[in-house]
Design a protein around this motif. Sequence first.
Motif, PDB file in Angstrom:
ATOM      1  N   VAL A  71       0.895  -1.271  -0.169  1.00 25.82           N
ATOM      2  CA  VAL A  71       0.029  -0.259   0.172  1.00 25.82           C
ATOM      3  C   VAL A  71       0.736   1.194  -0.108  1.00 25.82           C
ATOM      4  CG1 VAL A  71      -1.792   1.491   1.203  1.00 25.82           C
ATOM      5  CG2 VAL A  71      -2.081  -1.174   0.860  1.00 25.82           C
ATOM      6  N   LEU A  72       2.069   1.123   0.742  1.00 22.69           N
ATOM      7  CA  LEU A  72       2.861   2.358   0.541  1.00 22.69           C
ATOM      8  C   LEU A  72       3.393   2.694  -0.674  1.00 22.69           C
ATOM      9  CD1 LEU A  72       4.590   4.607   1.989  1.00 22.69           C
ATOM     10  CD2 LEU A  72       6.410   2.868   2.646  1.00 22.69           C
ATOM     11  N   LEU A 102       1.056   9.477  -5.728  1.00 17.64           N
ATOM     12  CA  LEU A 102       1.309  10.803  -5.193  1.00 17.64           C
ATOM     13  C   LEU A 102       2.334  11.323  -6.099  1.00 17.64           C
ATOM     14  CD1 LEU A 102       1.376  10.536  -1.352  1.00 17.64           C
ATOM     15  CD2 LEU A 102      -0.382  11.400  -2.753  1.00 17.64           C
ATOM     16  N   GLY A 103       3.207  10.482  -6.802  1.00 18.88           N
ATOM     17  CA  GLY A 103       4.310  10.762  -7.676  1.00 18.88           C
ATOM     18  C   GLY A 103       3.590  11.327  -8.779  1.00 18.88           C
ATOM     19  N   SER A 131      -7.898  14.438  -9.652  1.00 15.86           N
ATOM     20  CA  SER A 131      -7.381  13.419  -9.187  1.00 15.86           C
ATOM     21  C   SER A 131      -6.320  13.633  -8.028  1.00 15.86           C
ATOM     22  CB  SER A 131      -6.658  12.613 -10.347  1.00 15.86           C
ATOM     23  OG  SER A 131      -7.420  12.313 -11.347  1.00 15.86           O
ATOM     24  N   THR A 132      -5.677  14.950  -8.159  1.00 15.86           N
ATOM     25  CA  THR A 132      -4.767  15.465  -7.054  1.00 15.86           C
ATOM     26  C   THR A 132      -5.498  15.858  -5.830  1.00 15.86           C
ATOM     27  OG1 THR A 132      -3.059  16.198  -8.751  1.00 15.86           O
ATOM     28  CG2 THR A 132      -2.842  17.014  -6.421  1.00 15.86           C
ATOM     29  N   ALA A 174      -7.660  11.446   0.209  1.00 15.56           N
ATOM     30  CA  ALA A 174      -7.653  10.071   0.696  1.00 15.56           C
ATOM     31  C   ALA A 174      -6.639  10.130   1.653  1.00 15.56           C
ATOM     32  CB  ALA A 174      -7.542   9.195  -0.512  1.00 15.56           C
ATOM     33  N   LEU A 175      -5.293  10.864   1.163  1.00 17.89           N
ATOM     34  CA  LEU A 175      -4.113  10.555   2.067  1.00 17.89           C
ATOM     35  C   LEU A 175      -4.652  11.112   3.473  1.00 17.89           C
ATOM     36  CD1 LEU A 175      -1.321   9.961   2.578  1.00 17.89           C
ATOM     37  CD2 LEU A 175      -0.772  12.204   1.677  1.00 17.89           C
ATOM     38  N   GLY A 176      -5.329  12.421   3.372  1.00 14.59           N
ATOM     39  CA  GLY A 176      -5.733  12.913   4.858  1.00 14.59           C
ATOM     40  C   GLY A 176      -6.619  12.068   5.459  1.00 14.59           C
TER      41      GLY A 176
END
Length: 181
Positions: free
Chosen positions: A42-43, A50-51, A150-151, A157-159
């Motif tokens: 997942v990482l 993110l990249g 998407s960003t 999602a990251l938050g």
Amino acid sequence: MARVPYVTQDDLDPDYRDLVVSSLQPGKTVNVYSAIGNNQAVLHGFREALGAFWNDSGLTDRQREIVILTVAAEIRSAYEWQQHVNVAGDAGLAPAEIAAIARDDRSPFPDEERALVAYTRAVARGRVDDALHEAMTEYFGTETVVGAASTAAGYVALGRVIDALGVEIEAGDEFVGWDPE
């Protein structure tokens, strides 16, 4: 307090060790990646996504940071805000503009960036309408609108992962606050 342990590079398979190190702060292991590193696949996926958002969205560095800070402010992710305030400054955002994003004051921005802030907040809320989408497309074109959406959604999602795992600001760092002026 974090709800999962923070893994170190030594805890990870060799192919994943560099994924807990910030690409923005070379050599610095960051808590968000160390927490997600409890699931190495997942990482890896998060870092790849993110990249892509970072490099391929069609947004300028300044616009990308407007999106990320807007998401952080909208979902009240102090961790993500903290990580990106300095990056945003390096990308050309003035402290007054950063503070304006936190309080949803769009007046310091030109029309194109106002539309970007409005669109990003709508993505974060799940409330993009046709008029807002059309305005964004006029300013940015379809490919960049897809990149911006998407960003924004990726950082939401990251938050949410940061919140779910209880990721803390790195030891020794103090929250810059919502108004960095």
